[in-house]
Design a protein around this motif. Structure first.
Motif, short mmCIF file in Angstrom:
data_model
loop_
_atom_site.label_atom_id
_atom_site.label_comp_id
_atom_site.label_asym_id
_atom_site.label_seq_id
_atom_site.Cartn_x
_atom_site.Cartn_y
_atom_site.Cartn_z
N ALA A 103 0.84 -1.20 0.00
CA ALA A 103 0.00 0.00 0.00
C ALA A 103 0.87 1.25 0.00
O ALA A 103 1.92 1.29 0.64
CB ALA A 103 -0.92 0.01 1.22
N GLN A 104 0.40 2.27 -0.73
CA GLN A 104 1.13 3.54 -0.76
C GLN A 104 0.41 4.64 0.00
O GLN A 104 0.93 5.75 0.14
CB GLN A 104 1.36 3.96 -2.21
N ALA A 105 -0.78 4.33 0.50
CA ALA A 105 -1.52 5.25 1.36
C ALA A 105 -2.53 4.43 2.14
O ALA A 105 -2.83 3.27 1.80
CB ALA A 105 -2.23 6.34 0.54
N LEU A 106 -3.09 5.05 3.19
CA LEU A 106 -4.00 4.35 4.09
C LEU A 106 -5.28 5.16 4.27
O LEU A 106 -5.22 6.36 4.59
CB LEU A 106 -3.35 4.11 5.45
N ASP A 107 -6.40 4.54 4.04
CA ASP A 107 -7.70 5.14 4.32
C ASP A 107 -8.05 4.82 5.77
O ASP A 107 -8.11 3.65 6.15
CB ASP A 107 -8.76 4.57 3.37
N VAL A 108 -8.28 5.84 6.58
CA VAL A 108 -8.47 5.65 8.01
C VAL A 108 -9.96 5.73 8.35
O VAL A 108 -10.55 6.82 8.39
CB VAL A 108 -7.68 6.69 8.83
N MET A 109 -10.57 4.57 8.57
CA MET A 109 -11.95 4.55 9.05
C MET A 109 -11.97 4.83 10.55
O MET A 109 -11.04 4.47 11.26
CB MET A 109 -12.60 3.19 8.79
N PRO A 110 -13.04 5.46 11.06
CA PRO A 110 -13.14 5.64 12.51
C PRO A 110 -13.21 4.29 13.21
O PRO A 110 -13.84 3.35 12.69
CB PRO A 110 -14.45 6.41 12.68
N PRO A 111 -12.59 4.15 14.39
CA PRO A 111 -12.81 2.94 15.18
C PRO A 111 -14.32 2.75 15.43
O PRO A 111 -15.03 3.71 15.74
CB PRO A 111 -12.07 3.22 16.48
N HIS A 112 -14.78 1.53 15.29
CA HIS A 112 -16.22 1.35 15.29
C HIS A 112 -16.85 1.38 16.69
O HIS A 112 -18.07 1.50 16.82
CB HIS A 112 -16.60 0.10 14.50
N HIS A 113 -16.01 1.35 17.73
CA HIS A 113 -16.60 1.57 19.06
C HIS A 113 -17.04 3.03 19.22
O HIS A 113 -17.87 3.33 20.07
CB HIS A 113 -15.65 1.14 20.19
N TRP A 114 -16.49 3.93 18.38
CA TRP A 114 -16.97 5.31 18.41
C TRP A 114 -18.44 5.40 17.99
O TRP A 114 -19.14 6.32 18.40
CB TRP A 114 -16.13 6.19 17.49
N LEU A 115 -18.88 4.47 17.14
CA LEU A 115 -20.29 4.47 16.74
C LEU A 115 -21.20 4.33 17.94
O LEU A 115 -22.32 4.87 17.97
CB LEU A 115 -20.57 3.33 15.75
#
Length: 310
Positions: A103-115
């Motif tokens: 990978a040359q970049a990373l898409d950062v999803m929110p941690p799902h416990h934040w939901l």
């Protein structure tokens, strides 16, 4: 220095083909990645998004998906891998694994416990700083405004000021918030790329002054989405509306008038099969394949767009 030079255009969040016994189908995944690389307007490919059924994949399998796609696209297109974790240490570990996989970049999803529990603004910057230890560009993945994991405009402005955050995958699904958030990001650092991830609102969100689209829908119909984007960039609203009119039946058949869901991704795979993009539409349980009525709707929509191959 950014690890990807160009985020402006169409970035498909790639689906993950499976064999009938639910293993990653490497041959089919390579074929799909190569097909996407040949589509006009595609500037990168993202692995391990929701469209890629990331929640059905183990951490090792997520790394393998990125390795396969990055190896197939080496020298042609950069690969972004989503990071889907709950804590700082595992986010660092997943980020390092993704980098090692190519990978040359990373898409950062929110941690799902934040939901469930929400977050403080410093939780966000701490989480991004942990992922950034991999030394790759970060893409901030913005969740719908109705979730407790959605970022405020002020938080997005803070993220835009971070040197390792290079792009925003924005999916508030609230047009007032969307406009305000774009304004806040631009005011913080106008060089950062803003990409719509509103698969079901493409034209309406493209005309808000963004830089392209990072959507799962583009793993199915990249050509139509690029045609739409080119019309928007040219300021040709009539042409854009004609393209969107072709997309609308496909959008309704896949998303059912709502937002992306697991079953929507199953319908998308079925549509990809009908269009000849993939040869097997198998999804992993508990996601279920479309029923006969849904297949009829998909077939009609794919035929309407002159894409039907099966």
């Amino acid at each position: 220095m950014p690890t990807i030079q160009n985020y402006r255009g169409i970035i498909p969040a790639i689906a993950c083909p499976f064999t009938r016994d639910h293993k990653i189908d490497e041959v089919a995944l390579r074929r799909l990645a190569s097909w996407l690389a040949r589509q006009p307007g595609v500037v990168a490919v993202m692995t391990n998004g929701h469209t890629g059924e990331v929640f059905s994949l183990t951490p090792r399998e997520r790394t393998e998906v990125t390795r396969i796609v990055a190896d197939e696209l080496k020298g042609r297109l950069p690969v972004i891998s989503s990071i889907v974790c709950e804590g700082l240490s595992d986010a660092q570990e997943h980020a390092a694994m993704a980098r090692e996989a190519g990978a040359q970049a990373l898409d950062v999803m929110p941690p799902h416990h934040w939901l469930r529990f929400g977050f403080r603004p410093d939780h966000v910057t701490d989480y991004f700083a942990a992922v950034a230890t991999a030394g790759l560009d970060l893409v901030a993945h913005v969740y719908p405004s109705w979730t407790r994991a959605s970022y405020s405009s002020a938080t997005l402005a803070e993220l835009a000021a971070l040197p390792y955050v290079q792009a925003f995958k924005v999916g508030q699904r609230d047009m007032n918030r969307y406009a305000a958030d774009i304004k806040a990001i631009r005011a913080s650092d106008a060089s950062k790329a803003i990409l719509t991830c509103h698969d079901e609102y493409l034209l309406a969100t493209m005309v808000q002054g963004v830089d392209g689209a990072l959507v799962g829908f583009a793993t199915f119909i990249p050509g139509l989405i690029n045609d739409l984007w080119e019309a928007v960039k040219a300021g040709d609203l009539k042409r854009a509306m004609k393209v969107q009119a072709l997309i609308d039946p496909l959008k309704d058949a896949v998303y059912g008038g709502g937002e992306p869901t697991g079953e929507a991704h199953a319908r998308m795979k079925a549509g990809m099969y009908l269009a000849g993009v993939i040869d097997d539409a198998t999804v992993r349980p508990p996601t279920e394949a479309p029923n006969e009525k849904e297949m009829q709707t998909l077939r009609a929509a794919v035929a309407n767009a002159d894409l039907l191959k099966r």
